[in-house]
Design a protein around this motif. Structure first.
Motif, PDB file in Angstrom:
ATOM      1  N   VAL A 140       0.838  -1.209   0.000  1.00  0.00           N
ATOM      2  CA  VAL A 140       0.000   0.000   0.000  1.00  0.00           C
ATOM      3  C   VAL A 140       0.867   1.251   0.000  1.00  0.00           C
ATOM      4  O   VAL A 140       0.609   2.212  -0.734  1.00  0.00           O
ATOM      5  N   GLU A 141       1.914   1.244   0.806  1.00  0.00           N
ATOM      6  CA  GLU A 141       2.816   2.391   0.865  1.00  0.00           C
ATOM      7  C   GLU A 141       3.490   2.625  -0.480  1.00  0.00           C
ATOM      8  O   GLU A 141       3.602   3.769  -0.947  1.00  0.00           O
ATOM      9  N   HIS A 142       3.921   1.564  -1.135  1.00  0.00           N
ATOM     10  CA  HIS A 142       4.555   1.699  -2.451  1.00  0.00           C
ATOM     11  C   HIS A 142       3.569   2.235  -3.469  1.00  0.00           C
ATOM     12  O   HIS A 142       3.919   3.051  -4.331  1.00  0.00           O
ATOM     13  N   ALA A 143       2.318   1.766  -3.410  1.00  0.00           N
ATOM     14  CA  ALA A 143       1.294   2.233  -4.342  1.00  0.00           C
ATOM     15  C   ALA A 143       1.019   3.722  -4.139  1.00  0.00           C
ATOM     16  O   ALA A 143       0.895   4.490  -5.099  1.00  0.00           O
ATOM     17  N   GLU A 144       0.916   4.148  -2.867  1.00  0.00           N
ATOM     18  CA  GLU A 144       0.682   5.567  -2.588  1.00  0.00           C
ATOM     19  C   GLU A 144       1.866   6.414  -3.031  1.00  0.00           C
ATOM     20  O   GLU A 144       1.691   7.497  -3.598  1.00  0.00           O
ATOM     21  N   GLN A 145       3.063   5.916  -2.792  1.00  0.00           N
ATOM     22  CA  GLN A 145       4.255   6.653  -3.172  1.00  0.00           C
ATOM     23  C   GLN A 145       4.352   6.811  -4.679  1.00  0.00           C
ATOM     24  O   GLN A 145       4.815   7.840  -5.184  1.00  0.00           O
ATOM     25  N   ALA A 146       3.890   5.804  -5.415  1.00  0.00           N
ATOM     26  CA  ALA A 146       4.006   5.830  -6.871  1.00  0.00           C
ATOM     27  C   ALA A 146       3.199   6.955  -7.497  1.00  0.00           C
ATOM     28  O   ALA A 146       3.545   7.454  -8.574  1.00  0.00           O
ATOM     29  N   VAL A 147       2.107   7.366  -6.848  1.00  0.00           N
ATOM     30  CA  VAL A 147       1.253   8.402  -7.435  1.00  0.00           C
ATOM     31  C   VAL A 147       1.286   9.697  -6.632  1.00  0.00           C
ATOM     32  O   VAL A 147       0.563  10.635  -6.950  1.00  0.00           O
ATOM     33  N   ARG A 148       2.107   9.767  -5.630  1.00  0.00           N
ATOM     34  CA  ARG A 148       2.221  10.989  -4.845  1.00  0.00           C
ATOM     35  C   ARG A 148       2.862  12.067  -5.711  1.00  0.00           C
ATOM     36  O   ARG A 148       3.806  11.802  -6.462  1.00  0.00           O
ATOM     37  N   PRO A 149       2.330  13.326  -5.669  1.00  0.00           N
ATOM     38  CA  PRO A 149       2.890  14.393  -6.506  1.00  0.00           C
ATOM     39  C   PRO A 149       4.396  14.500  -6.372  1.00  0.00           C
ATOM     40  O   PRO A 149       4.930  14.600  -5.265  1.00  0.00           O
ATOM     41  N   GLY A 150       5.089  14.444  -7.504  1.00  0.00           N
ATOM     42  CA  GLY A 150       6.535  14.567  -7.529  1.00  0.00           C
ATOM     43  C   GLY A 150       7.277  13.256  -7.400  1.00  0.00           C
ATOM     44  O   GLY A 150       8.500  13.231  -7.523  1.00  0.00           O
ATOM     45  N   SER A 151       6.556  12.167  -7.163  1.00  0.00           N
ATOM     46  CA  SER A 151       7.226  10.885  -6.963  1.00  0.00           C
ATOM     47  C   SER A 151       7.451  10.140  -8.270  1.00  0.00           C
ATOM     48  O   SER A 151       8.102   9.101  -8.286  1.00  0.00           O
ATOM     49  N   ARG A 152       6.892  10.632  -9.358  1.00  0.00           N
ATOM     50  CA  ARG A 152       7.084  10.016 -10.671  1.00  0.00           C
ATOM     51  C   ARG A 152       7.314  11.122 -11.695  1.00  0.00           C
ATOM     52  O   ARG A 152       7.021  12.294 -11.438  1.00  0.00           O
ATOM     53  N   PRO A 153       7.828  10.785 -12.873  1.00  0.00           N
ATOM     54  CA  PRO A 153       8.067  11.821 -13.874  1.00  0.00           C
ATOM     55  C   PRO A 153       6.777  12.482 -14.337  1.00  0.00           C
ATOM     56  O   PRO A 153       5.722  11.845 -14.407  1.00  0.00           O
ATOM     57  N   LEU A 154       6.854  13.777 -14.620  1.00  0.00           N
ATOM     58  CA  LEU A 154       5.746  14.478 -15.259  1.00  0.00           C
ATOM     59  C   LEU A 154       5.715  14.080 -16.728  1.00  0.00           C
ATOM     60  O   LEU A 154       6.719  14.194 -17.434  1.00  0.00           O
ATOM     61  N   ARG A 155       4.557  13.593 -17.198  1.00  0.00           N
ATOM     62  CA  ARG A 155       4.417  13.154 -18.593  1.00  0.00           C
ATOM     63  C   ARG A 155       3.727  14.256 -19.397  1.00  0.00           C
ATOM     64  O   ARG A 155       2.565  14.586 -19.148  1.00  0.00           O
ATOM     65  N   VAL A 156       4.467  14.835 -20.345  1.00  0.00           N
ATOM     66  CA  VAL A 156       3.964  15.964 -21.129  1.00  0.00           C
ATOM     67  C   VAL A 156       3.890  15.565 -22.591  1.00  0.00           C
ATOM     68  O   VAL A 156       4.886  15.136 -23.189  1.00  0.00           O
ATOM     69  N   ASP A 157       2.710  15.724 -23.175  1.00  0.00           N
ATOM     70  CA  ASP A 157       2.531  15.504 -24.607  1.00  0.00           C
ATOM     71  C   ASP A 157       2.950  16.769 -25.337  1.00  0.00           C
ATOM     72  O   ASP A 157       2.343  17.829 -25.181  1.00  0.00           O
ATOM     73  N   VAL A 158       4.022  16.666 -26.152  1.00  0.00           N
ATOM     74  CA  VAL A 158       4.552  17.830 -26.856  1.00  0.00           C
ATOM     75  C   VAL A 158       4.105  17.878 -28.315  1.00  0.00           C
ATOM     76  O   VAL A 158       4.576  18.707 -29.090  1.00  0.00           O
ATOM     77  N   LEU A 159       3.222  16.968 -28.714  1.00  0.00           N
ATOM     78  CA  LEU A 159       2.580  16.946 -30.026  1.00  0.00           C
ATOM     79  C   LEU A 159       3.510  16.477 -31.139  1.00  0.00           C
ATOM     80  O   LEU A 159       3.181  15.568 -31.893  1.00  0.00           O
ATOM     81  N   ASN A 160       4.682  17.077 -31.242  1.00  0.00           N
ATOM     82  CA  ASN A 160       5.660  16.719 -32.279  1.00  0.00           C
ATOM     83  C   ASN A 160       7.025  17.158 -31.762  1.00  0.00           C
ATOM     84  O   ASN A 160       7.174  18.285 -31.283  1.00  0.00           O
ATOM     85  N   ARG A 161       8.008  16.297 -31.873  1.00  0.00           N
ATOM     86  CA  ARG A 161       9.297  16.597 -31.253  1.00  0.00           C
ATOM     87  C   ARG A 161      10.070  17.704 -31.958  1.00  0.00           C
ATOM     88  O   ARG A 161      11.075  18.188 -31.424  1.00  0.00           O
TER      89      ARG A 161
END
Length: 309
Positions: free
Chosen positions: A75-96
Motif C-alpha cells: 500500500v505504501e509503495h502504491a501511494e508513493q508511486a502516485v504521490r505528486p513529484g514521486s514520478r516523472p511528469l508526462r507531457v505531450d509535446v505533439l511533435n518533437r
C-alpha cells in the motif's frame, strides 16, 4: 480488508500494548480495540491474546503478521508511486520538432534535476488529447483548444504563441525578402503535407487561408520532413509554413530561407492542458518557466476567431 485495521494490528504487535499503539497511531484506545475486533471478525480468527501485561500474538496472529506487513508495504509503495513529484511528469509535446517540444527541452536544460517524460500521443485531435489528460495517460498536453471546448476537470493556460515563418527554397520569388505579410502570400502555393481534417491545426490553417485568401493545401503523399525540405529546395514556386521555434534541419546545399511574417504576425496558440488541481511540482515549475522564458508575443498578432485572446 480495512488497511487501517491492518496498520493497527501491526502497531499492537510491535508495542504489545493497545494504548501504546493508540498513541503511535494518534487515535483512542477504544478505536484500536474496535479495529482489532473488526479485523478478527473479518478473518474469523483470534489474532491477539490479552494478558495482565498487555497483549501478545496468538499462533494465528504470528502467522498473519508477516503477511499484514507485506500488505502495508505494498500500500505504501502504491501511494508513493502516485504521490505528486514521486514520478516523472508526462507531457505531450505533439511533435518533437515543434515549439512545445523545444520549450520543454529548454526547461529541462535549465532544470536538469527535474524528472519528466516528453512524449507524443498517437491521438489525432485536441478532444482525444483532453481525454488522455483526464484519464491520466499524460499529465499535460499542448494543444490549440477554444475555451468553450475545455471540459470540466481540465485547466487550460495559453503559454506558448509560436509565430509563423515562410520557408522557401533559394529560387522562390520571396526568397530574399526580409519579411512578408500574409496577404503577400496570395497566389503562391503553400504546401503543408499531413494536415488532417477534424484536427485543431487543420482548423487553424483553414482559418488562416480564409482570412488572407491563401492557397494552403496538403495534396499528395506525406513522405516526412526531409522529403518536404528536398521539394522546397528544388522548387521555384513551392513554400511551406513553420513555427519560429520549430527545429528543422536540411543539407547546407538546400539553402532554404526562413522568412518572418508580419503585418500581422500569425501565431499558433499552444495551450497547455492539465488536470485542475494537479499538484505535481514539475508541472508548476514548467508553467512558471513558460510564463517567464517563453518567446515574446509580437504586437501585431493574428489568431483565429475561435482562440481565446
Amino acid at each position: 480488508m480495512d488497511v487501517e485495521a491492518l496498520r493497527t494490528f501491526v502497531a499492537v504487535a510491535k508495542t504489545g500494548q493497545f494504548q501504546a499503539a493508540a498513541d503511535e497511531l494518534g487515535v483512542s484506545q477504544q478505536a484500536v480495540s474496535k479495529r482489532i475486533a473488526a479485523l478478527e471478525r473479518h478473518i474469523e480468527v483470534t489474532l491477539l491474546v490479552r494478558t495482565s501485561r498487555g497483549s501478545r500474538l496468538s499462533l494465528d496472529g504470528q502467522v498473519f503478521l508477516p503477511h499484514a506487513k507485506k500488505v502495508l508495504a505494498a500500500v505504501e509503495h502504491a501511494e508513493q508511486a502516485v504521490r505528486p513529484g514521486s514520478r516523472p511528469l508526462r507531457v505531450d509535446v505533439l511533435n518533437r520538432r515543434i515549439a512545445p517540444a523545444q520549450a520543454v527541452y529548454r526547461f529541462y536544460r535549465s532544470h536538469p534535476e527535474t524528472d519528466l517524460d516528453a512524449i507524443t500521443l498517437s491521438t489525432e485531435n485536441a478532444a482525444q488529447a483532453v481525454q488522455a489528460v483526464l484519464e491520466g495517460t499524460v499529465d499535460a498536453s499542448f494543444r490549440a483548444l477554444p475555451g468553450d471546448q475545455v471540459p470540466a476537470g481540465i485547466s487550460a493556460e495559453r503559454l506558448l504563441d509560436s509565430p509563423l515563418e515562410l520557408l522557401v527554397g533559394p529560387g522562390h520569388p520571396l526568397a530574399d525578402a526580409p519579411w512578408v505579410s500574409p496577404a503577400e502570400l496570395g497566389g503562391h502555393r503553400v504546401w503543408i503535407p499531413g494536415i488532417k481534417p477534424d484536427t485543431e491545426w487543420g482548423a487553424f490553417y483553414q482559418a488562416l487561408s480564409e482570412t488572407f485568401g491563401l492557397n494552403i493545401d496538403a495534396l499528395g503523399p506525406n513522405f516526412g520532413d526531409e522529403a518536404l525540405m528536398d521539394a522546397l529546395a528544388d522548387s521555384t514556386s513551392l513554400a511551406t509554413l513553420v513555427g519560429s521555434g520549430d527545429r528543422y534541419l536540411w543539407p547546407q546545399a538546400h539553402d532554404l530561407r526562413r522568412i518572418p511574417l508580419h503585418d500581422p504576425t500569425p501565431v499558433y496558440p499552444h495551450v497547455l492542458l492539465f488536470r485542475s488541481g494537479d499538484q505535481h511540482p514539475v508541472l508548476a515549475a514548467l508553467r512558471d518557466h513558460l510564463r517567464v522564458a517563453g518567446p515574446r508575443t509580437p504586437h501585431d498578432v493574428w489568431v483565429p476567431g475561435w482562440v481565446d485572446r
